[in-house]
Design an enzyme around this catalytic site. Structure first.
Site, mmCIF file in Angstrom:
data_model
loop_
_atom_site.group_PDB
_atom_site.id
_atom_site.type_symbol
_atom_site.label_atom_id
_atom_site.label_comp_id
_atom_site.label_asym_id
_atom_site.label_seq_id
_atom_site.Cartn_x
_atom_site.Cartn_y
_atom_site.Cartn_z
ATOM 1 N N LYS A 19 18.885 79.719 93.955
ATOM 2 C CA LYS A 19 20.206 79.076 93.914
ATOM 3 C C LYS A 19 20.074 77.574 94.184
ATOM 4 O O LYS A 19 20.577 76.741 93.435
ATOM 5 C CB LYS A 19 21.113 79.713 94.972
ATOM 6 C CG LYS A 19 22.419 78.980 95.175
ATOM 7 C CD LYS A 19 23.049 79.329 96.509
ATOM 8 C CE LYS A 19 24.286 78.505 96.750
ATOM 9 N NZ LYS A 19 25.404 78.826 95.862
ATOM 10 N N SER A 441 45.876 79.024 99.463
ATOM 11 C CA SER A 441 44.965 78.023 100.003
ATOM 12 C C SER A 441 45.289 76.646 99.449
ATOM 13 O O SER A 441 45.730 76.500 98.308
ATOM 14 C CB SER A 441 43.516 78.395 99.688
ATOM 15 O OG SER A 441 43.351 78.562 98.311
ATOM 16 N N GLU A 613 38.852 95.334 89.963
ATOM 17 C CA GLU A 613 37.384 95.441 90.005
ATOM 18 C C GLU A 613 36.896 96.795 90.451
ATOM 19 O O GLU A 613 35.768 97.166 90.195
ATOM 20 C CB GLU A 613 36.814 94.398 90.983
ATOM 21 C CG GLU A 613 36.803 93.033 90.411
ATOM 22 C CD GLU A 613 36.061 92.059 91.293
ATOM 23 O OE1 GLU A 613 35.276 92.486 92.162
ATOM 24 O OE2 GLU A 613 36.274 90.861 91.092
ATOM 25 N N HIS A 649 49.219 89.205 95.130
ATOM 26 C CA HIS A 649 48.645 88.284 94.144
ATOM 27 C C HIS A 649 47.389 88.900 93.543
ATOM 28 O O HIS A 649 46.583 89.509 94.252
ATOM 29 C CB HIS A 649 48.300 86.944 94.812
ATOM 30 C CG HIS A 649 47.399 86.101 93.974
ATOM 31 N ND1 HIS A 649 47.831 85.511 92.809
ATOM 32 C CD2 HIS A 649 46.090 85.792 94.088
ATOM 33 C CE1 HIS A 649 46.809 84.859 92.260
ATOM 34 N NE2 HIS A 649 45.745 85.013 93.013
ATOM 35 N N HIS A 702 41.401 76.319 87.894
ATOM 36 C CA HIS A 702 39.946 76.158 87.766
ATOM 37 C C HIS A 702 39.606 74.794 87.176
ATOM 38 O O HIS A 702 38.473 74.359 87.244
ATOM 39 C CB HIS A 702 39.367 77.255 86.880
ATOM 40 C CG HIS A 702 39.659 78.625 87.415
ATOM 41 N ND1 HIS A 702 39.041 79.119 88.540
ATOM 42 C CD2 HIS A 702 40.505 79.588 87.008
ATOM 43 C CE1 HIS A 702 39.503 80.337 88.785
ATOM 44 N NE2 HIS A 702 40.395 80.636 87.869
ATOM 45 N N CYS A 734 46.315 80.502 90.921
ATOM 46 C CA CYS A 734 45.582 81.051 92.074
ATOM 47 C C CYS A 734 45.577 79.999 93.184
ATOM 48 O O CYS A 734 46.280 78.990 93.091
ATOM 49 C CB CYS A 734 44.155 81.430 91.640
ATOM 50 S SG CYS A 734 43.248 82.408 92.878
#
Ligand code: GLN
Ligand code: ZN
Length: 762
Positions: A19, A441, A613, A649, A702, A734
């Site tokens: 990473k 957030s 998911e 959400h 995004h 979001c």
């Protein structure tokens, strides 16, 4: 004698070396030679770790993703990168993430190219880059990566078993870009695979692991035929094929697998133990049967004695034909438990990460070959650890089980139906039409992260940390007031992660330091470890939310993560059904919800970002999952009075096939991600006549782009064509934590003026 092998090893490195190297390379801080050196070292280390195996996997290492590797091996590149300059690795990163490293030339496309689409790998939290197909797609083999790695491993003296994604899975998981039937490409694709296997065979390789996990899903007849066609042709190649399946049972594909002309079959014997006998009985007499006997998806130690009780008779009857392995690639578990110095020793002794799972495999192999006595001490220690976990009062807690037994489905019901609640809430909240809010957030600026690091390192004390975070909350409330939002949030400054934050405060969760798992590319996640019965020792969010509420007359939304999302983003117990763990979390969240209500909080949002998911691989099992998942949410959310407004959400908008369950959650309002779909995706809600309130995201968080008022008005007008305006909320897609304040302020300003414009127009 039984052989032991592995299907794949985590590539990120025990300390996430890959990473960090990738991110440095992408920033232009290290050269490609330095990056590939680190790649090389990691591969060599991984083979070293696996050296006791009869076959080590080769080709499982990847700089980004194994599906993307396959696309490059097959020469199936999207047109948009075909003519790019630079070398293969830079081109590879262009497809993966839209751009290469700054040192490479992107002069034709200074803004980069569109990144390949990314999606979930089966039911894991790993994401792959979706292969792209068109009617005129051609393949042209580039085996160089695999061949180099085969040679590398051989130089190390390893017995190599290359691993590749099989042709049918590759095709089935890809996407046709021009609506053509991608199956028409099969003959050509198989030809490319045939050439690849020839090249591999020329390296003196005996076995190739060919992964066809699509076999654990429902296959329509044409796809079953694709298997027969592909493997008939590949069986001519001078290598042995180990057809590899994982993540679940084969069910009706078992007879298909039996018929295919392959030399071996790998079955996930953790998730499909019940199919092992049938697989063996139906297989041709000379076929290798590889059984995945160690769970490659969780972090628990295996019960080795129990495994041997089951496996010994099979080994006796199969002899050389039996191979053993983890159930799937170990990509889905952390690398090395030995890195964990701070983990509670009691819990640590119950765990096994990738390296330890291979040790377990070794013990099983020796016991099968030479008798249990040859590994007597290992087996005895294993038995002690298994017993300790089974009997630990931290795992099974009578008081939690008692509160669970008192729970009834009634707890999941609101007192009144939505229509009546909506009236009460309208009186209490007195919100304008098109009420504006955000998802929770606000920017997690560098200063917040720095303060948190200092706190974790012990450089500042708790009081100083709390004050710093409270100041952030205060700033956030001030900004929202001056923007003129209708429903405020506290901004989540005190949370590093929406699951970890709650896990840390609940009993029954443990946290590793280095338990990272690759999610995609260089992104890794460190799932909490849910080890025992869950309870909430004390309120988790009430102080923060109450503080924010004390600063304003506008309603502040309480902000919680839902039980299903906490479950789906954790490593969970294997000693009880997921549904039971989920209900335990639900009870803890329910207590928090009620405490927030008691503290005077009028709106409470419970995020279920990961509900979708958790859907099982097979559609036939969806309903069962949705039933218990929805019930858990309802238990968590619906204990409140009519006047309290519940929001939820979800960060996606594919609701077509789950809309009924979403409606059953009965949240007063749901906010979803829709801006990029031009509100098309609201159709599921429209067709279902979704009865409650909806906040379709009106801008993409995004992207750093600032949406204009006009764009937002346009989206809201489109939303209004599908959902009655009186049930619409106005919010971003979001949370805003990855954005900067100077992006957030103008974007929200435009969002609010768009809402006002629409109010004025009516
Ligand atoms: N409340 C969370 C936030 O705003 C939701 C995050 C998410 O849905 N992934 O960050
Ligand atoms: Zn979201």
């Amino acid at each position: 004698m039984v052989n032991a092998h592995n299907l794949g090893f985590p590539r990120i490195g025990a300390k996430r070396e890959l990473k960090f190297a990738l991110e440095k390379y992408w920033k232009g801080l290290i050269s490609q030679a330095e990056l590939t050196l680190i790649g090389n070292e990691l591969r060599c280390q991984n083979w070293e770790t696996q050296a006791g195996l009869d076959w080590v996997p080769v080709g499982d290492f990847s700089y980004y993703d194994q599906m993307l590797d396959m696309s490059f091996t097959l020469g199936n590149l999207p047109d948009r990168v075909r003519d790019s300059h630079g070398n293969a690795l830079d081109n590879y990163f262009r497809v993966a993430r839209g751009r290469s490293a700054p040192s490479a030339t992107d002069d034709q496309n200074p803004a980069g190219v569109a990144a390949g689409e990314m999606t979930k790998w089966f039911d894991t939290n790993y994401h792959y880059i979706v292969p792209e197909f068109q009617s005129d797609t051609t393949f042209s083999l580039d085996a160089s990566r695999l061949i180099e790695q085969i040679r590398e491993a051989k130089l190390q003296g390893q017995n190599v078993k290359p691993t590749i994604i099989g042709p049918v899975t590759y095709l089935a998981l890809g996407k046709s870009k021009d609506a053509s039937d991608k199956r028409a490409l099969l003959p050509q694709l198989v030809e490319a695979y045939r050439q690849l296997l020839e090249r591999i065979a020329a390296e003196g390789v005996q076995w190739v692991q060919i992964d066809e996990a699509i076999l654990v899903t429902e296959l329509e007849t044409p796809w079953q035929e694709a298997f027969e066609e592909a493997y008939q042709s590949l069986s001519q190649c001078p290598v042995k094929l180990l057809l590899t399946t994982y993540f679940g049972p084969l069910l009706d594909n078992l007879s298909l697998v039996t018929k295919l002309p392959v030399d071996g079959v790998h079955l996930d014997a953790v998730n499909a133990r019940e199919e092992v006998d049938a697989l063996i009985e139906s297989a041709p007499q000379d076929r290798v049967i590889s059984l995945g006997v160690i769970n490659g998806r969780n972090v628990w130690k295996s019960d080795l004695n129990a495994t041997l009780d089951w496996l010994e008779p099979i080994a006796n009857s199969l002899g050389d034909r039996l191979w053993i392995a983890p159930s799937c690639s170990l990509l889905h578990v952390p690398v090395d438990l030995d890195s964990e110095a701070k983990l509670d020793p009691e819990i640590k002794q119950w765990l096994a990460f990738a390296k330890q799972k291979l040790d377990e495999l070794r013990v099983i192999k020796i016991a099968l070959r030479y008798g249990r006595g040859a590994v007597g001490a290992d087996l005895a220690n294993n038995a002690i650890a298994i017993e300790s976990r089974r009997n630990s009062p931290r795992v099974n807690r009578a008081e939690v089980q008692e509160s669970l037994s008192k729970m009834s489905e009634q707890w999941g019901n609101r007192r009144s139906a939505y229509a009546q609640r909506a009236e009460t809430q309208a009186e209490v909240l007195n919100l304008p039409k098109y009420p504006t809010t955000t998802i929770g957030s606000f920017p997690q600026i560098a200063e917040i992260r720095r303060t948190r690091r200092q706190y974790k390192a012990g450089d500042i004390d708790e009081a100083a940390y709390r004050t710093a975070m409270q100041n952030e909350v205060a700033r956030c409330v001030r900004e929202q007031e001056s923007l003129g939002l209708d429903v405020l949030v506290h901004g989540e400054a005190e949370r590093n992660d929406m699951v970890e934050y709650f896990g840390e405060q609940l009993d029954g969760f443990a946290f590793s330091e280095f338990g990272w798992v690759q999610s995609y590319g260089s992104r890794c996640v460190k799932p909490p470890i849910l080890f025992g019965d869950i309870s909430r020792p004390k309120p988790m969010t009430v102080e923060w939310i109450s503080y924010a509420q004390s600063l304003t007359d506008k309603p502040v939304k309480g902000m919680l993560t839902g039980p299903v999302t906490i479950l789906n983003w954790s490593f969970v117990r294997d000693d009880q059904p997921r549904s039971v763990s989920c209900q335990q979390i639900a009870l803890a969240i329910r207590e928090e919800v009620l405490d927030l209500e008691k503290a005077g909080i009028k709106i409470i949002q419970i995020d279920e970002a990961a509900l979708r998911e958790g859907l099982p691989l097979r559609r036939s099992q969806w309903q069962n999952y949705l039933d218990w998942a929805v019930l858990s949410f309802r238990i968590a959310a619906n204990g409140v009075a009519d006047r309290t407004q519940i929001h939820t959400h979800m960060c996606y908008s594919e609701f077509n096939d789950i809309i009924r369950s979403i409606a059953l959650m009965d949240a007063d309002a749901i906010t979803i991600e829709t801006s990029r779909s031009d509100m098309e995706l609201l159709k599921a809600f429209e067709d279902f006549n979704y009865p409650n309130e909806i906040g379709p995201g009106v801008y993409d968080i995004h992207s750093p782009n600032i949406p204009t008022e006009e764009q937002i008005v346009d989206l809201l007008t489109k939303a209004g064509e599908r959902i009655p305006a009186e049930r619409l909320w106005v919010n971003p897609d979001c949370g805003l934590k990855t954005r900067q304040w100077d992006e957030v302020i103008p974007a929200l300003t435009n969002m609010i003026s768009a809402a006002r414009k629409l109010r004025g127009a009516e």
